[in-house]
Design a protein around this motif. Structure first.
Motif, PDB file in Angstrom:
ATOM      1  N   PRO A 237       0.813  -1.230   0.000  1.00 26.54           N
ATOM      2  CA  PRO A 237       0.000   0.000   0.000  1.00 26.54           C
ATOM      3  C   PRO A 237       0.844   1.277   0.000  1.00 26.54           C
ATOM      4  CG  PRO A 237      -0.901  -1.598   1.563  1.00 26.54           C
ATOM      5  CD  PRO A 237       0.420  -2.136   1.120  1.00 26.54           C
ATOM      6  N   VAL A 238       1.994   1.251   0.682  1.00 26.30           N
ATOM      7  CA  VAL A 238       2.862   2.434   0.699  1.00 26.30           C
ATOM      8  C   VAL A 238       3.489   2.660  -0.683  1.00 26.30           C
ATOM      9  CG1 VAL A 238       4.925   3.464   1.733  1.00 26.30           C
ATOM     10  CG2 VAL A 238       3.347   2.138   3.159  1.00 26.30           C
ATOM     11  N   VAL A 239       3.925   1.577  -1.306  1.00 26.16           N
ATOM     12  CA  VAL A 239       4.507   1.696  -2.655  1.00 26.16           C
ATOM     13  C   VAL A 239       3.458   2.240  -3.628  1.00 26.16           C
ATOM     14  CG1 VAL A 239       5.567   0.430  -4.564  1.00 26.16           C
ATOM     15  CG2 VAL A 239       6.130  -0.178  -2.200  1.00 26.16           C
ATOM     16  N   LEU A 240       2.238   1.735  -3.527  1.00 22.41           N
ATOM     17  CA  LEU A 240       1.182   2.190  -4.435  1.00 22.41           C
ATOM     18  C   LEU A 240       0.803   3.642  -4.174  1.00 22.41           C
ATOM     19  CD1 LEU A 240      -1.107  -0.976  -4.443  1.00 22.41           C
ATOM     20  CD2 LEU A 240       0.510  -0.229  -6.213  1.00 22.41           C
ATOM     21  N   GLU A 241       0.831   4.038  -2.898  1.00 24.49           N
ATOM     22  CA  GLU A 241       0.553   5.449  -2.576  1.00 24.49           C
ATOM     23  C   GLU A 241       1.583   6.356  -3.253  1.00 24.49           C
ATOM     24  OE1 GLU A 241       0.412   6.180   1.640  1.00 24.49           O
ATOM     25  OE2 GLU A 241       0.562   8.356   1.376  1.00 24.49           O
ATOM     26  N   GLU A 242       2.848   5.924  -3.228  1.00 26.17           N
ATOM     27  CA  GLU A 242       3.913   6.710  -3.873  1.00 26.17           C
ATOM     28  C   GLU A 242       3.740   6.720  -5.399  1.00 26.17           C
ATOM     29  OE1 GLU A 242       7.736   6.110  -2.082  1.00 26.17           O
ATOM     30  OE2 GLU A 242       8.759   6.316  -4.008  1.00 26.17           O
ATOM     31  N   ILE A 243       3.409   5.559  -5.956  1.00 30.04           N
ATOM     32  CA  ILE A 243       3.201   5.467  -7.407  1.00 30.04           C
ATOM     33  C   ILE A 243       2.020   6.339  -7.829  1.00 30.04           C
ATOM     34  CG2 ILE A 243       2.460   3.902  -9.256  1.00 30.04           C
ATOM     35  CD1 ILE A 243       4.147   1.712  -7.931  1.00 30.04           C
ATOM     36  N   ASP A 244       0.937   6.300  -7.081  1.00 33.94           N
ATOM     37  CA  ASP A 244      -0.240   7.093  -7.444  1.00 33.94           C
ATOM     38  C   ASP A 244       0.080   8.589  -7.432  1.00 33.94           C
ATOM     39  OD1 ASP A 244      -1.857   4.931  -7.887  1.00 33.94           O
ATOM     40  OD2 ASP A 244      -2.694   4.898  -5.865  1.00 33.94           O
ATOM     41  N   ASP A 245       0.905   8.998  -6.475  1.00 28.35           N
ATOM     42  CA  ASP A 245       1.288  10.411  -6.446  1.00 28.35           C
ATOM     43  C   ASP A 245       2.118  10.768  -7.674  1.00 28.35           C
ATOM     44  OD1 ASP A 245       1.473  12.971  -4.778  1.00 28.35           O
ATOM     45  OD2 ASP A 245       3.595  12.545  -5.214  1.00 28.35           O
ATOM     46  N   LEU A 246       3.046   9.874  -8.055  1.00 37.22           N
ATOM     47  CA  LEU A 246       3.872  10.132  -9.243  1.00 37.22           C
ATOM     48  C   LEU A 246       3.016  10.200 -10.508  1.00 37.22           C
ATOM     49  CD1 LEU A 246       6.822   7.712  -8.377  1.00 37.22           C
ATOM     50  CD2 LEU A 246       6.973  10.209  -8.500  1.00 37.22           C
ATOM     51  N   VAL A 247       2.092   9.244 -10.633  1.00 35.13           N
ATOM     52  CA  VAL A 247       1.238   9.216 -11.831  1.00 35.13           C
ATOM     53  C   VAL A 247       0.352  10.462 -11.878  1.00 35.13           C
ATOM     54  CG1 VAL A 247      -0.634   7.956 -12.983  1.00 35.13           C
ATOM     55  CG2 VAL A 247       1.299   6.698 -12.002  1.00 35.13           C
ATOM     56  N   SER A 248      -0.134  10.893 -10.718  1.00 40.01           N
ATOM     57  CA  SER A 248      -1.001  12.090 -10.688  1.00 40.01           C
ATOM     58  C   SER A 248      -0.246  13.350 -11.109  1.00 40.01           C
ATOM     59  CB  SER A 248      -1.579  12.295  -9.281  1.00 40.01           C
ATOM     60  OG  SER A 248      -0.581  12.783  -8.392  1.00 40.01           O
ATOM     61  N   LYS A 249       1.097  13.282 -11.049  1.00 42.53           N
ATOM     62  CA  LYS A 249       1.923  14.428 -11.446  1.00 42.53           C
ATOM     63  C   LYS A 249       2.509  14.246 -12.844  1.00 42.53           C
ATOM     64  CE  LYS A 249       2.900  15.522  -6.616  1.00 42.53           C
ATOM     65  NZ  LYS A 249       3.801  15.314  -5.464  1.00 42.53           N
ATOM     66  N   GLY A 250       1.955  13.300 -13.590  1.00 41.74           N
ATOM     67  CA  GLY A 250       2.319  13.172 -15.002  1.00 41.74           C
ATOM     68  C   GLY A 250       3.337  12.110 -15.330  1.00 41.74           C
ATOM     69  N   VAL A 251       3.863  11.394 -14.340  1.00 43.58           N
ATOM     70  CA  VAL A 251       4.872  10.360 -14.610  1.00 43.58           C
ATOM     71  C   VAL A 251       4.237   9.200 -15.376  1.00 43.58           C
ATOM     72  CG1 VAL A 251       6.330   8.601 -13.518  1.00 43.58           C
ATOM     73  CG2 VAL A 251       6.344  10.964 -12.651  1.00 43.58           C
ATOM     74  N   SER A 252       4.906   8.788 -16.463  1.00 40.57           N
ATOM     75  CA  SER A 252       4.363   7.701 -17.285  1.00 40.57           C
ATOM     76  C   SER A 252       5.236   6.462 -17.273  1.00 40.57           C
ATOM     77  CB  SER A 252       4.196   8.172 -18.734  1.00 40.57           C
ATOM     78  OG  SER A 252       5.469   8.413 -19.322  1.00 40.57           O
ATOM     79  N   TYR A 253       6.422   6.578 -16.644  1.00 36.35           N
ATOM     80  CA  TYR A 253       7.340   5.428 -16.614  1.00 36.35           C
ATOM     81  C   TYR A 253       8.034   5.389 -15.257  1.00 36.35           C
ATOM     82  CZ  TYR A 253      11.378   2.427 -17.563  1.00 36.35           C
ATOM     83  OH  TYR A 253      12.336   1.436 -17.501  1.00 36.35           O
ATOM     84  N   LEU A 254       8.087   4.205 -14.668  1.00 37.38           N
ATOM     85  CA  LEU A 254       8.763   3.982 -13.391  1.00 37.38           C
ATOM     86  C   LEU A 254       9.894   2.991 -13.580  1.00 37.38           C
ATOM     87  CD1 LEU A 254       5.578   3.296 -11.226  1.00 37.38           C
ATOM     88  CD2 LEU A 254       6.838   5.459 -11.337  1.00 37.38           C
ATOM     89  N   TYR A 255      10.953   3.187 -12.824  1.00 38.50           N
ATOM     90  CA  TYR A 255      11.987   2.157 -12.777  1.00 38.50           C
ATOM     91  C   TYR A 255      12.133   1.724 -11.321  1.00 38.50           C
ATOM     92  CZ  TYR A 255      16.091  -0.608 -13.628  1.00 38.50           C
ATOM     93  OH  TYR A 255      16.958  -1.677 -13.727  1.00 38.50           O
ATOM     94  N   PHE A 256      11.905   0.434 -11.072  1.00 33.21           N
ATOM     95  CA  PHE A 256      12.081  -0.107  -9.729  1.00 33.21           C
ATOM     96  C   PHE A 256      13.572  -0.342  -9.504  1.00 33.21           C
ATOM     97  CE2 PHE A 256       7.636  -1.057 -10.493  1.00 33.21           C
ATOM     98  CZ  PHE A 256       7.057  -0.821  -9.253  1.00 33.21           C
ATOM     99  N   ILE A 257      14.143   0.405  -8.544  1.00 36.01           N
ATOM    100  CA  ILE A 257      15.590   0.294  -8.333  1.00 36.01           C
ATOM    101  C   ILE A 257      15.964  -0.908  -7.486  1.00 36.01           C
ATOM    102  CG2 ILE A 257      15.754   2.816  -8.433  1.00 36.01           C
ATOM    103  CD1 ILE A 257      16.636   2.536  -5.363  1.00 36.01           C
ATOM    104  N   ASP A 258      14.995  -1.718  -7.058  1.00 40.31           N
ATOM    105  CA  ASP A 258      15.267  -2.899  -6.224  1.00 40.31           C
ATOM    106  C   ASP A 258      16.479  -3.659  -6.772  1.00 40.31           C
ATOM    107  OD1 ASP A 258      12.600  -1.983  -6.284  1.00 40.31           O
ATOM    108  OD2 ASP A 258      11.892  -3.798  -5.322  1.00 40.31           O
ATOM    109  N   GLU A 259      17.385  -4.041  -5.860  1.00 36.85           N
ATOM    110  CA  GLU A 259      18.516  -4.859  -6.310  1.00 36.85           C
ATOM    111  C   GLU A 259      18.023  -6.098  -7.031  1.00 36.85           C
ATOM    112  OE1 GLU A 259      18.384  -3.497  -3.316  1.00 36.85           O
ATOM    113  OE2 GLU A 259      20.318  -2.519  -2.902  1.00 36.85           O
TER     114      GLU A 259
END
Length: 433
Positions: A237-259
């Motif tokens: 839920p925390v990851v999705l909250e962060e993603i939703d905020d990014l998408v709401s600000k126009g972000v169309s691509y994410l890169y998961f930096i997880d090792e």
């Protein structure tokens, strides 16, 4: 208390560094800023890499803010802590520029996590934080000795005595969902490790996120002994909250930096409901054909899969603990390519490699539209098993020793390394720009 968090304007000329040179979101500073502000501190985050700021411009902003504590990182972002430039050229310039401020200077990053004495001596900072810093930085304000009672803080008394302390491991369940300013995101056109469209073609911002940290494997080449080691997940839920905020600000691509982006059906299903594409780095042997189909359907457009070698004996020597045969790995990579537009099988150079087998492997995968690099010479990072196997625990000269050996042993480099690297001392003296 006032904190200035500084990310230098990185330059990579003459470096052995072969990672991406574009600016990325400094997630470690994002968490730190949120945690500091939560308890009432004022924070100025200066991203010199994003804004192309020379050291003097960063110093002017810092002096105007008049911080009590100045934090300088030794790696461009968490994304590259495990393959950071060995040289401290950029952090050195910052320390020299802000030294007269009178603030407590603190270094964070992979170098000080592994060799705090060497970093304190080279940079001339007051403190070095070992391990993941976001939860440690607020503690400095609480400690009248500014860290001398905090186990993960290295400091040196007059006369030379110091304390290495214990690297800190953050509680991933306690880190907040980040909120990046809209104006910061609006200027980010880089889509990390994305090749299904031309850079900037979408016109929309890209961003980096983290759903987990650490890795349950212990490959010999990976610098993981003092930071980002044990595998931990952030709550979905925390990851999705962060993603939703990014998408709401126009972000169309994410890169998961997880090792190591693990198969996670709940996260994939939820991301797939959002209007966003994404990229990952992972081990292909952890996936099944069904999960790869689900990964592509969720919006994944880029996979970077660390295979390391076409030789099963070499993978065993590197501690990969891969239970798949070459044939099974190739089938999985081809399957991934059926569902994801770009798939990379990353190779490292190893003494146990069979050059003929490597060439055959690369030819087969490239004909299957799976991109495979020429094997990259392995750099024995201090903090890796490879370094310890050769020289024992890293000491004050660990980075010079590893770098000198690397240049001595290799006369040719990979197709993702652009030039003949320079000696570490020349780089830290300002050479190679």
């Amino acid at each position: 208390m006032k904190y200035s968090l500084i990310n230098p304007d990185w330059t990579f000329g003459g470096s052995i560094y072969f990672g991406c040179r574009e600016p990325h979101l400094p997630l470690e500073y994002g968490y730190a800023k949120a945690l500091l502000e939560r308890v009432g501190h004022d924070v100025l985050l200066i991203d010199g890499h994003r804004d192309g700021l020379p050291a003097q411009a960063i110093a002017q902003q810092t002096h105007a803010f008049a911080p009590d504590i100045i934090v300088i990182t030794t790696a461009p972002s968490y994304l590259f802590w495990r393959c950071a430039p060995p040289e401290l050229r950029a952090p050195l310039e910052i320390v020299r520029a802000v030294r007269e401020s009178g603030a407590l200077t603190v270094a964070v990053g992979p170098h000080g996590s592994t060799t705090p004495e060497a970093v304190m001596k080279k940079l001339g900072v007051d403190r070095v934080i070992r391990g993941e810093p976001e939860e440690v930085l607020p503690l400095l304000a609480q400690d009248p000795g500014r860290g001398k009672t905090i186990p993960s803080v290295f400091w040196r008394e007059e006369g030379g005595a110091g304390r290495r302390g214990t690297p800190h491991e953050s509680d991933m369940a306690a880190l907040p969902a980040l909120r990046w300013p809209r104006e910061v995101l609006a200027r980010r056109r880089h889509h990390h490790h994305r090749f299904d469209c031309a850079p900037g073609q979408t016109g929309a911002p890209g961003a980096e996120v983290e759903s987990s940290r650490g890795c349950p494997y212990s490959c010999s080449f990976c610098a993981r002994e003092t930071f980002r080691g044990r595998y931990r997940r952030r709550p979905v839920p925390v990851v999705l909250e962060e993603i939703d905020d990014l998408v709401s600000k126009g972000v169309s691509y994410l890169y998961f930096i997880d090792e190591l982006f693990m198969p996670d059906s709940a996260l994939l299903a939820a991301v797939g409901e959002r209007d966003v594409a994404f990229g990952i780095q992972t081990r292909i042997d952890l996936w099944t054909p069904e999960l790869l189909e689900r990964l592509g359907a969720a919006g994944c457009v880029s996979i970077e899969a660390g295979i390391e070698s076409a030789s099963e004996a070499a993978r065993l020597a590197l501690g990969k603990r891969c239970m798949k045969t070459n044939s099974e790995l190739i089938d999985l990579l081809k399957c991934a390519r059926d569902h994801v537009p770009f798939v990379q099988a990353t190779l490292l150079a190893s003494d146990a490699d069979d050059p003929a087998l490597t060439a055959e492997w690369r030819d087969l995968l490239l004909r299957s539209n799976v991109w495979t690099n020429e094997p990259v010479p392995l750099f024995p990072y201090p903090g890796s098993q490879e370094y310890a196997k050769r020289w024992g625990p890293p000491d004050e000269y660990a980075w010079e020793r590893a770098h000198g050996c690397y240049l001595q042993q290799h006369s040719a480099f990979s197709d993702i390394q652009e030039e003949r690297p320079l000696p570490l001392a020349r780089l830290e003296a300002g050479g190679g720009r």
